[in-house]
Design a protein around this motif. Structure first.
Motif, PDB file in Angstrom:
ATOM      1  N   ASN A  75      -7.106  -4.331  -7.440  1.00 45.83           N
ATOM      2  CA  ASN A  75      -6.780  -3.759  -6.136  1.00 45.83           C
ATOM      3  C   ASN A  75      -5.651  -4.498  -5.437  1.00 45.83           C
ATOM      4  O   ASN A  75      -4.796  -3.873  -4.783  1.00 45.83           O
ATOM      5  CB  ASN A  75      -8.018  -3.723  -5.245  1.00 45.83           C
ATOM      6  CG  ASN A  75      -9.121  -2.844  -5.810  1.00 45.83           C
ATOM      7  OD1 ASN A  75     -10.220  -3.309  -6.052  1.00 45.83           O
ATOM      8  ND2 ASN A  75      -8.831  -1.583  -6.045  1.00 45.83           N
ATOM      9  N   SER A  87      -2.177  -2.659  -4.437  1.00 48.23           N
ATOM     10  CA  SER A  87      -1.580  -2.602  -3.099  1.00 48.23           C
ATOM     11  C   SER A  87      -0.156  -3.135  -3.119  1.00 48.23           C
ATOM     12  O   SER A  87       0.752  -2.551  -2.500  1.00 48.23           O
ATOM     13  CB  SER A  87      -2.438  -3.393  -2.103  1.00 48.23           C
ATOM     14  OG  SER A  87      -3.627  -2.700  -1.804  1.00 48.23           O
ATOM     15  N   TYR A 119       3.136  -0.643  -2.067  1.00 47.44           N
ATOM     16  CA  TYR A 119       4.110  -0.793  -0.979  1.00 47.44           C
ATOM     17  C   TYR A 119       5.514  -1.059  -1.516  1.00 47.44           C
ATOM     18  O   TYR A 119       6.490  -0.469  -1.034  1.00 47.44           O
ATOM     19  CB  TYR A 119       3.656  -1.891  -0.017  1.00 47.44           C
ATOM     20  CG  TYR A 119       2.337  -1.551   0.630  1.00 47.44           C
ATOM     21  CD1 TYR A 119       2.202  -0.391   1.391  1.00 47.44           C
ATOM     22  CD2 TYR A 119       1.218  -2.344   0.443  1.00 47.44           C
ATOM     23  CE1 TYR A 119       0.990  -0.041   1.963  1.00 47.44           C
ATOM     24  CE2 TYR A 119      -0.010  -1.999   1.010  1.00 47.44           C
ATOM     25  CZ  TYR A 119      -0.116  -0.849   1.770  1.00 47.44           C
ATOM     26  OH  TYR A 119      -1.321  -0.504   2.329  1.00 47.44           O
ATOM     27  N   VAL A 166      -2.960   4.920  -2.716  1.00 47.19           N
ATOM     28  CA  VAL A 166      -3.297   3.495  -2.703  1.00 47.19           C
ATOM     29  C   VAL A 166      -2.901   2.870  -1.367  1.00 47.19           C
ATOM     30  O   VAL A 166      -3.605   2.010  -0.826  1.00 47.19           O
ATOM     31  CB  VAL A 166      -2.593   2.768  -3.862  1.00 47.19           C
ATOM     32  CG1 VAL A 166      -2.929   1.279  -3.847  1.00 47.19           C
ATOM     33  CG2 VAL A 166      -2.994   3.379  -5.206  1.00 47.19           C
ATOM     34  N   ALA A 167      -1.774   3.308  -0.814  1.00 48.82           N
ATOM     35  CA  ALA A 167      -1.215   2.678   0.386  1.00 48.82           C
ATOM     36  C   ALA A 167      -1.975   3.027   1.661  1.00 48.82           C
ATOM     37  O   ALA A 167      -1.901   2.276   2.642  1.00 48.82           O
ATOM     38  CB  ALA A 167       0.250   3.073   0.545  1.00 48.82           C
ATOM     39  N   GLY A 210      -4.149   0.703   4.829  1.00 40.53           N
ATOM     40  CA  GLY A 210      -3.784  -0.661   4.446  1.00 40.53           C
ATOM     41  C   GLY A 210      -4.398  -1.727   5.333  1.00 40.53           C
ATOM     42  O   GLY A 210      -4.745  -2.809   4.849  1.00 40.53           O
ATOM     43  N   LYS A 221      -7.633  -2.479   3.815  1.00 38.32           N
ATOM     44  CA  LYS A 221      -7.646  -2.900   2.419  1.00 38.32           C
ATOM     45  C   LYS A 221      -7.073  -4.295   2.191  1.00 38.32           C
ATOM     46  O   LYS A 221      -7.634  -5.083   1.427  1.00 38.32           O
ATOM     47  CB  LYS A 221      -6.868  -1.886   1.561  1.00 38.32           C
ATOM     48  CG  LYS A 221      -7.518  -0.525   1.445  1.00 38.32           C
ATOM     49  CD  LYS A 221      -6.619   0.440   0.674  1.00 38.32           C
ATOM     50  CE  LYS A 221      -7.272   1.788   0.490  1.00 38.32           C
ATOM     51  NZ  LYS A 221      -6.380   2.762  -0.199  1.00 38.32           N
ATOM     52  N   ILE A 222      -5.922  -4.576   2.822  1.00 41.54           N
ATOM     53  CA  ILE A 222      -5.233  -5.815   2.457  1.00 41.54           C
ATOM     54  C   ILE A 222      -6.014  -7.090   2.792  1.00 41.54           C
ATOM     55  O   ILE A 222      -5.862  -8.087   2.084  1.00 41.54           O
ATOM     56  CB  ILE A 222      -3.799  -5.872   3.043  1.00 41.54           C
ATOM     57  CG1 ILE A 222      -3.815  -5.776   4.564  1.00 41.54           C
ATOM     58  CG2 ILE A 222      -2.918  -4.812   2.411  1.00 41.54           C
ATOM     59  CD1 ILE A 222      -2.458  -6.061   5.190  1.00 41.54           C
ATOM     60  N   ARG A 244      -7.903  -7.826  -0.278  1.00 45.22           N
ATOM     61  CA  ARG A 244      -7.137  -7.897  -1.514  1.00 45.22           C
ATOM     62  C   ARG A 244      -6.129  -9.055  -1.554  1.00 45.22           C
ATOM     63  O   ARG A 244      -5.883  -9.600  -2.634  1.00 45.22           O
ATOM     64  CB  ARG A 244      -6.405  -6.565  -1.728  1.00 45.22           C
ATOM     65  CG  ARG A 244      -7.351  -5.383  -1.760  1.00 45.22           C
ATOM     66  CD  ARG A 244      -6.628  -4.058  -1.940  1.00 45.22           C
ATOM     67  NE  ARG A 244      -7.586  -2.955  -1.979  1.00 45.22           N
ATOM     68  CZ  ARG A 244      -7.313  -1.735  -2.404  1.00 45.22           C
ATOM     69  NH1 ARG A 244      -6.093  -1.445  -2.817  1.00 45.22           N
ATOM     70  NH2 ARG A 244      -8.230  -0.792  -2.417  1.00 45.22           N
ATOM     71  N   TRP A 256       3.872  -4.598   2.884  1.00 43.96           N
ATOM     72  CA  TRP A 256       3.062  -3.771   3.796  1.00 43.96           C
ATOM     73  C   TRP A 256       3.692  -3.758   5.192  1.00 43.96           C
ATOM     74  O   TRP A 256       3.777  -2.704   5.822  1.00 43.96           O
ATOM     75  CB  TRP A 256       1.631  -4.295   3.856  1.00 43.96           C
ATOM     76  CG  TRP A 256       0.785  -3.567   4.870  1.00 43.96           C
ATOM     77  CD1 TRP A 256       0.222  -2.334   4.732  1.00 43.96           C
ATOM     78  CD2 TRP A 256       0.435  -4.027   6.191  1.00 43.96           C
ATOM     79  NE1 TRP A 256      -0.451  -1.991   5.883  1.00 43.96           N
ATOM     80  CE2 TRP A 256      -0.349  -3.008   6.795  1.00 43.96           C
ATOM     81  CE3 TRP A 256       0.698  -5.187   6.910  1.00 43.96           C
ATOM     82  CZ2 TRP A 256      -0.870  -3.130   8.076  1.00 43.96           C
ATOM     83  CZ3 TRP A 256       0.181  -5.313   8.198  1.00 43.96           C
ATOM     84  CH2 TRP A 256      -0.588  -4.297   8.766  1.00 43.96           C
TER      85      TRP A 256
END
Length: 489
Positions: free
Chosen positions: A297, A301, A305, A371-372, A375, A378-379, A382, A407
């Protein structure tokens, strides 16, 4: 062409049919968030467990949260759908028969509560995405000031997942229906702990004295790690499936051959024999979870981006871009691998090589925009861990901070390096746009976004992190994504 259904199932190639009579299943699992991932992953493992044991207690009621599109696809098909496994030019369908009931939460809130309270419901599984937990990624606490959470707490028909769960658990306690397990299958570190925390925090804010204690005593919240890539289904996928099956399937899910599920074996009221279908049952999911969240993941990410900024549309294109692919490799080798606790017998090098092969599977048209999205949710799971751990060990998280800078560029620029508009699809989009409004330099963007503490916590207080991110963002702004990736590759 005739549609897939129980009445037409006998027209499907026998090896592609469910290995049992779908009508024999009773509903024992309620699944919240019946999107493509759930249908291509957990429900397939459950089909394997039922086939291995003949235990018919584990059919699903699939619940959709935001629209009834999945119901419109599956209801005319009696819950049946196929999983089309693509690998290069090879494609094989498998019909899944574990969905025995369907429900749109917005239209039938009382039936959802009744299902959650039913003694026959022993497991509730969730794939509601990171934003569905209504928590701050930095603190991992329920956002009690979220307008929907506030309204659910005030007693309306709940629209948040946590509100729906707590109402169902309150009804379960009143019905004396016994214990139950809530199993998160979302990409969150310690997803069982996150789910436990938001549920109990919500319950504690209600006037129902004793509900939180009942939940603590009667509800299990195991963690799990899930892994299978399921891109959005296309018209071509539907056409290919119809050609293979000889039947139309509006609910087909497309996926890759690889599938992995690691589950903490802590259940309050039984479970399917998932281990007989290839699921890893363990006392500690964390090592597997960290490997997957960071290597797969985190790299996803980063490539999403950088790839979008560079003008790509799909993961396979970004992974095949030499500079971006090498930057992802450096992220895995330098920033992630040193911080991993690898389980005994787990081949880390083989896993990484497998990831590279999966990313380059051109038959899996996995959109970078998919996927983006989200964010901000998610980030933190990850990228932040590798950044903090690399710094703590005395190293420089060069690649991980490039992912973070990409990002920030994605959020602040609004377009790719060649001017193509990029959509910011994020639950905090308004906050993020407001933060970067009026910024004119990379340094100002970095300062503004690190100021969004709901996402970053105190990460931006570290001058080394700020310096690295600002340097990458300057390169991204001046020279573009490929040049920034090439600079670290």
């Amino acid at each position: 062409m005739t549609r897939l259904s129980l009445a037409t199932l006998d027209r499907v190639t026998p090896s592609w049919r469910p290995p049992f009579d779908p009508t024999s299943l009773e509903v024992g699992i309620v699944h919240l968030g019946l999107g493509a991932f759930a249908r291509g992953h957990g429900l397939v493992f459950t089909q394997g467990a039922v086939a291995a044991t003949g235990d018919t207690r584990w059919g699903y009621c699939g619940v959709t949260q935001r629209s009834r599109s999945v119901l419109d696809q599956l209801a005319p098909q009696d819950g049946l759908y196929s999983v089309l496994v693509r690998d290069g030019s090879h494609a094989v369908p498998q019909v899944v028969g574990t969905v025995r009931d369907l429900l749109f939460a917005t239209e039938e809130p009382e039936r959802l509560t009744s299902l959650l309270a039913a003694a026959a419901t022993r497991v509730v599984t969730l794939t509601v995405t990171e934003k569905g937990y209504r928590h701050d990624p930095a603190s991992r606490r329920l956002r009690a000031d979220d307008p929907d959470v506030v309204a659910d707490l005030a007693g309306r028909e709940p629209v948040t997942v946590v509100g729906q769960l707590v109402r169902g658990l309150a009804a379960r306690r009143s019905a004396d229906a016994g214990p139950v397990t809530l199993l998160s299958c979302d990409n969150l570190a310690g997803n069982g702990e996150v789910l436990h925390d938001v549920v109990t925090q919500f319950a504690a804010l209600l006037p129902d004295v004793g509900l939180r204690d009942w939940i603590e005593d009667n509800v299990a919240f195991p963690s799990s790690m899930v892994d299978r890539i399921t891109p959005a289904t296309t018209d071509q996928d539907r056409a290919d499936t119809a050609r293979l099956l000889g039947l139309t399937d509006e609910g087909v899910v497309v996926t890759e051959p690889f599938s992995q599920w690691v589950v903490e074996d802590t259940f309050a009221a039984g479970r399917p024999a998932w281990e007989l279908a290839g699921v890893t049952l363990t006392g500690d999911v964390a090592p597997y979870e960290r490997i997957k969240l960071r290597l797969l993941n985190g790299s996803h990410s980063m490539m999403a981006y950088l790839g979008l900024l560079a003008g790509h549309d799909y993961i396979a294109e970004a992974a095949g871009d030499l500079a971006i692919g090498r930057a992802a490799d450096r992220f895995m080798q330098d920033d992630v691998t040193p911080g991993l606790d690898v389980p005994a017998g787990f081949g880390l090098g083989d896993y990484q090589e497998q990831l590279r092969s999966r990313w380059r599977n051109v038959a899996i048209r996995h959109l970078l925009s998919q996927v983006a999205m989200d964010g901000s949710q998610k980030i933190p799971n990850r990228l932040f861990g590798p950044i903090r751990e690399r710094l703590a060990s005395g190293g420089q998280p060069v690649a991980a901070t490039l992912g973070l800078a990409a990002w920030m560029r994605f959020v602040s620029a609004g377009s790719s390096d060649d001017g193509k508009p990029l959509e910011l699809d994020d639950p905090l989009a308004d906050i993020l746009r407001s933060a970067v409004a009026g910024t004119s330099t990379p340094q100002a963007v970095v300062s503004a976004l690190f100021g969004v503490t709901a996402v970053f916590g105190d990460l931006g207080d570290d001058p080394a992190v700020r310096e690295l991110v600002a340097g990458h963002l300057d390169t991204l702004t001046r020279y573009g994504a490929r040049a920034a990736a090439q600079a670290i590759a």
